[in-house]
Scaffold this active site. Structure first.
Site, PDB file in Angstrom:
ATOM      1  N   GLU A 169       5.307   0.315   6.125  1.00  0.00           N
ATOM      2  CA  GLU A 169       4.961  -0.827   6.028  1.00  0.00           C
ATOM      3  C   GLU A 169       5.781  -1.932   6.905  1.00  0.00           C
ATOM      4  OE1 GLU A 169       1.860  -1.020   2.151  1.00  0.00           O
ATOM      5  OE2 GLU A 169       3.890  -2.072   2.056  1.00  0.00           O
ATOM      6  N   GLU A 207      -2.289   4.412   2.979  1.00  0.00           N
ATOM      7  CA  GLU A 207      -2.251   3.894   1.612  1.00  0.00           C
ATOM      8  C   GLU A 207      -3.369   3.193   0.736  1.00  0.00           C
ATOM      9  OE1 GLU A 207       1.155   1.556   0.372  1.00  0.00           O
ATOM     10  OE2 GLU A 207       2.590   2.848   1.445  1.00  0.00           O
TER      11      GLU A 207
END
Length: 344
Positions: A170, A276
């Site tokens: 991320e 995710e």
């Protein structure tokens, strides 16, 4: 994903919009999935959960190995996070290798998620490993190279070649702050990504390298990072995304995510992976609809560029470490959400 920021992410995403139509009905054509489509789960907590005495059960109530339960739900790929020098053994290189060996033995494909930190890396925190904290930038790149080669070789020694490797987790604003903060020095961030890319390929040229950002609905963010990487000579094979909607807004976020995925394919020619996903475990029916729809949307990308969808820690239950977005119920059994991965 980091638990501390889940609530913030859900709140911010929910402001984007909601729909009034039936939340349980996916709205994308039911096309067959590509033969190699990855239906995945990040189960990095599994060894720690087992060590604490937690057990897992199939829907009939029979205790089973978590990986067998997931396999029976259609999961064919496992994602594992790696920390450089964690405070405990969990997510260390040795722990990652042990889980990867276990997963491979059951026929799963493997994704390695390198955080380049001793703890959680996410949009709000990209702390350098303590051992690298005082290094200059040249030394930092060398550390990225050596660590990446080291963990790849540890897996290779165990006869494992991960199909995918994430360079950072991320990384909405780069990684290894402050040196690699993208908004301050995109060139540095790109050089760190390239160091990781080259290191992966030096051990296993067939591993696909992923650069992973959160908020898969945010095209402006994705263009900022990937335009910056491209302009500064960094390579990557797969554009990775996270997506964490609620029952109220999953339709609008999925539509925006599809538009972003299509733009990434057109703009950079790269494959796209949803690395995710998650939704509150208490919203299992809506979660199944969301998952079914985002799987179909990713599968729809032109040229077979949609590689798959991974649920983040579905096995978390009983408020494990405060995480509420798993897909197992309070009795340790999978909720209806996991049935989405039975799609063929």
């Amino acid at each position: 994903m980091r638990k501390l920021f889940i609530a913030i992410g859900i709140i911010s995403a929910s402001l984007i919009g909601s729909c009034t139509k039936d939340i349980t009905a996916p709205d994308f054509p039911d096309e067959p999935l590509a033969a190699n489509f990855a239906k995945g789960a990040d189960v990095s907590w599994v060894t720690e959960m087992e060590n604490s005495g937690l057990k897992f059960y199939n829907n009939a109530g029979t205790q089973q190995d978590l990986l067998q339960i997931l396999k029976d739900k259609g999961i064919n790929s496992i994602r594992l996070r790696a920390w450089v020098n964690p405070a405990s053994q969990w997510s260390s290189t040795a722990d990652v290798v042990a889980k990867a060996v276990r997963a491979k033995a059951m026929g799963f494909r493997i994704m390695l998620d390198l955080h380049y930190s001793d703890t959680w890396a996410d949009p709000a925190a990209q702390a350098k490993p303590a051992a690298w904290a005082n290094q200059d930038f040249a030394a930092l790149k060398t550390s990225v190279t050596n660590y990446t080669i080291g963990i790849m070789n540890a897996l290779k020694t165990a006869n494992i070649a991960p199909e995918w490797v994430q360079i950072g987790n991320e990384t909405n604003n780069g990684m290894l702050w402050e040196d690699g903060k993208a908004s301050v020095n995109m060139k540095n961030y790109a050089e760190l990504v390239q160091a990781g890319y080259a290191a992966v390929k030096s051990v296993n040229s067939s591993s696909k390298v992923i650069v992973h950002l959160s908020n898969g609905f945010d095209n402006t963010l994705f263009r900022f990072i990937f335009d910056g990487l491209k302009a500064n000579g960094a390579n990557w094979d797969v554009t990775g995304m996270s997506l964490y909607p609620t029952a109220d807004n999953w339709r609008s976020l999925n539509i925006q995510c599809l538009a972003n995925m299509n733009d990434m394919v057109t703009r950079y020619g790269k494959e796209v992976m949803i690395c995710e996903v998650g939704m509150p475990a208490t919203e299992a029916t809506a979660s199944k609809a969301f998952l079914t729809d985002i799987i179909r949307k990713n599968n729809s990308l032109a040229g077979g560029k949609g590689l798959g969808v991974f649920y983040w820690e579905p096995e978390a239950y009983n408020d494990w470490q405060g995480y509420k977005l798993g897909a197992f119920d309070a009795t340790g059994k999978p909720t209806a959400a996991m049935d989405a991965f039975l799609l063929k």
